[in-house]
Scaffold this active site. Structure first.
Site, PDB file in Angstrom:
ATOM      1  N   CYS A  32     -39.738  16.003 -40.237  1.00 22.54           N
ATOM      2  CA  CYS A  32     -38.815  14.957 -39.494  1.00 22.54           C
ATOM      3  C   CYS A  32     -39.504  14.376 -38.532  1.00 22.54           C
ATOM      4  O   CYS A  32     -39.773  15.241 -37.502  1.00 22.54           O
ATOM      5  CB  CYS A  32     -37.536  15.411 -39.168  1.00 22.54           C
ATOM      6  SG  CYS A  32     -36.631  14.243 -38.031  1.00 22.54           S
ATOM      7  N   ASN A 119     -27.767   2.457 -37.954  1.00 17.96           N
ATOM      8  CA  ASN A 119     -27.564   2.594 -39.446  1.00 17.96           C
ATOM      9  C   ASN A 119     -27.094   4.209 -39.786  1.00 17.96           C
ATOM     10  O   ASN A 119     -28.238   4.975 -39.716  1.00 17.96           O
ATOM     11  CB  ASN A 119     -28.608   2.047 -40.267  1.00 17.96           C
ATOM     12  CG  ASN A 119     -29.069   0.758 -40.049  1.00 17.96           C
ATOM     13  OD1 ASN A 119     -28.056  -0.009 -39.338  1.00 17.96           O
ATOM     14  ND2 ASN A 119     -30.133   0.177 -40.023  1.00 17.96           N
ATOM     15  N   HIS A 130     -32.192  12.630 -39.246  1.00 15.48           N
ATOM     16  CA  HIS A 130     -31.988  13.118 -37.570  1.00 15.48           C
ATOM     17  C   HIS A 130     -31.184  11.990 -36.968  1.00 15.48           C
ATOM     18  O   HIS A 130     -31.321  10.909 -37.002  1.00 15.48           O
ATOM     19  CB  HIS A 130     -33.314  13.120 -37.008  1.00 15.48           C
ATOM     20  CG  HIS A 130     -33.408  13.712 -35.763  1.00 15.48           C
ATOM     21  ND1 HIS A 130     -34.165  15.132 -35.651  1.00 15.48           N
ATOM     22  CD2 HIS A 130     -32.845  13.834 -34.574  1.00 15.48           C
ATOM     23  CE1 HIS A 130     -33.772  15.525 -34.455  1.00 15.48           C
ATOM     24  NE2 HIS A 130     -33.453  14.575 -33.900  1.00 15.48           N
ATOM     25  N   HIS A 132     -30.043   9.370 -34.772  1.00 13.28           N
ATOM     26  CA  HIS A 132     -30.701   8.344 -34.094  1.00 13.28           C
ATOM     27  C   HIS A 132     -30.227   6.861 -34.305  1.00 13.28           C
ATOM     28  O   HIS A 132     -29.537   6.594 -35.087  1.00 13.28           O
ATOM     29  CB  HIS A 132     -32.232   8.360 -34.387  1.00 13.28           C
ATOM     30  CG  HIS A 132     -32.597   7.752 -35.851  1.00 13.28           C
ATOM     31  ND1 HIS A 132     -32.222   7.971 -36.965  1.00 13.28           N
ATOM     32  CD2 HIS A 132     -33.159   6.552 -36.011  1.00 13.28           C
ATOM     33  CE1 HIS A 132     -32.732   7.426 -37.657  1.00 13.28           C
ATOM     34  NE2 HIS A 132     -33.251   6.079 -37.353  1.00 13.28           N
ATOM     35  N   GLN A 134     -31.335   2.505 -33.176  1.00 14.04           N
ATOM     36  CA  GLN A 134     -32.501   1.428 -32.634  1.00 14.04           C
ATOM     37  C   GLN A 134     -32.114   0.621 -31.953  1.00 14.04           C
ATOM     38  O   GLN A 134     -31.031   0.303 -31.681  1.00 14.04           O
ATOM     39  CB  GLN A 134     -32.816   1.039 -34.126  1.00 14.04           C
ATOM     40  CG  GLN A 134     -33.470   1.797 -35.241  1.00 14.04           C
ATOM     41  CD  GLN A 134     -33.954   1.409 -36.466  1.00 14.04           C
ATOM     42  OE1 GLN A 134     -34.900   0.533 -36.495  1.00 14.04           O
ATOM     43  NE2 GLN A 134     -33.222   1.610 -37.603  1.00 14.04           N
TER      44      GLN A 134
END
Lengths: 303, 36
Positions: A32, A119, A130, A132, A134
């Site tokens: 990852c 998303n 993981h 997260h 954007q």
């Protein structure tokens, strides 16, 4: 370097970021790129053994200086988990990270709009599991915030304020209400469990929010995402998008967060297909009032 | 790169942050809760 072309029939920009075709696709946990760098392991995007919240320039940017930016926001160094499962303090900290990035990116001459989003789930195209999100700093004002400005003009004032007032007058679609924030399935939802999390006070962006309002927003977002996971007793895919004021001097905007979850039942997806893509009209199998009732039954903080 | 990040150099609200330039030139910002 990405390229923009104007699609005349749609009246909108299309962005070609062809390097993204090569981006990392669903790696296993050992590889990852958003995990911390372990001793003896591969160097990841964050070359340290531990961190709290990390923001970095996307290796496969849709936009980059001098025409915008694309960043990745990693919520935690724990590979497993989700936004819903963050410690409440971490979720509150994330509001400040979003605020700092909105403020700094939005001040740039080459940025007209800052889009903060997540998303979640392969159903909406996630390529890294993981936890997260954007940030895209657009060099132009994209169609959705432009449509919100048009709604303001049509309604003769802040459209979000007006819609919030309507929802509170007949609260059958309201899921959650706190001092600072209200969450509801909107009157004309375009997704089966579309949910809007709206600041009660007119705040154009995170920058105008008090510390207490940011805390309230974090709590509301976690309540909503936890209710999503409870609804079908499975990780619930969604697109989560912060809607804030444009940064190009046009003003307006009312901070709210919209969720577009694609599931219409535990195992069935709502596809934007012929009518949605060809005509631009969404057809829904479920009324927003029924979706709201289902979510209200599983959310913490229901009114 | 060291195993531990450099100490924070800025504050933003309740957060501390440090800006790092990665080996390939990309920016990395590490945020931490300042009270910790």
């Amino acid at each position: 370097v990405s390229e923009q072309r104007f699609n005349e029939l749609r009246g909108e920009q299309v962005v070609y970021a062809v390097a993204r075709q090569e981006r990392t696709f669903l790696p296993d946990a050992e590889h990852c790129p958003l995990c911390p760098t372990r001793p003896g392991g591969p160097v990841t995007e964050i070359p340290f053994e531990a961190f709290e919240i990390a923001v970095f320039d996307n290796l496969f940017p849709t936009f980059e200086a001098p025409a915008g930016a694309a960043e990745v926001v990693v919520y935690t160094d724990d590979h497993d988990g989700s936004f819903a499962g963050l410690e409440p303090q971490r979720a509150r900290d994330l509001m400040w990270v979003w605020r700092q990035r909105y403020e700094e990116l939005g001040a740039r001459e080459d940025v007209a709009y800052v889009l903060i989003f997540e998303n979640r789930g392969v159903e909406v195209g996630t390529t890294l599991h993981h936890p997260h999100g954007q940030i895209y700093a657009f060099p132009f004002l994209p169609p959705v915030p432009a449509a919100e400005l048009a709604a303001d003009a049509r309604l003769g004032g802040c459209a979000v304020c007006a819609l919030l007032e309507r929802e509170l007058e007949a609260p059958e679609r309201v899921l959650y209400a706190s001092e600072a924030v209200v969450a509801y399935v909107p009157f004309a939802a375009r997704w089966p469990y579309e949910t809007h999390v709206v600041m009660r006070a007119h705040r154009p962006s995170l920058v105008e929010c008090s510390a207490g309002e940011l805390d309230g927003l974090a709590a509301a977002l976690q309540a909503v995402t936890r209710s999503f996971d409870r609804l079908f007793d499975r990780p619930f895919p969604y697109v989560m998008v912060l809607h804030q004021a444009p940064c190009d001097g046009r003003g307006a905007g009312h901070l709210h967060v919209e969720f577009y979850p694609p599931l219409r039942s535990a195992r069935k997806l709502k596809y934007p297909a012929g009518c949605e893509q060809g005509a631009g009209t969404f057809i829904m199998d479920v009324l927003p009032e029924a979706s709201a009732a289902a979510l209200r039954a599983v959310i913490d903080g229901a009114p | 790169m060291p195993a531990q990040p450099p100490p924070p150099t800025e504050r933003y609200g309740p957060l501390a942050l440090v800006r790092i330039v990665k080996e390939d030139g990309r920016a990395l910002i590490l945020f931490s809760h300042a009270a910790r």
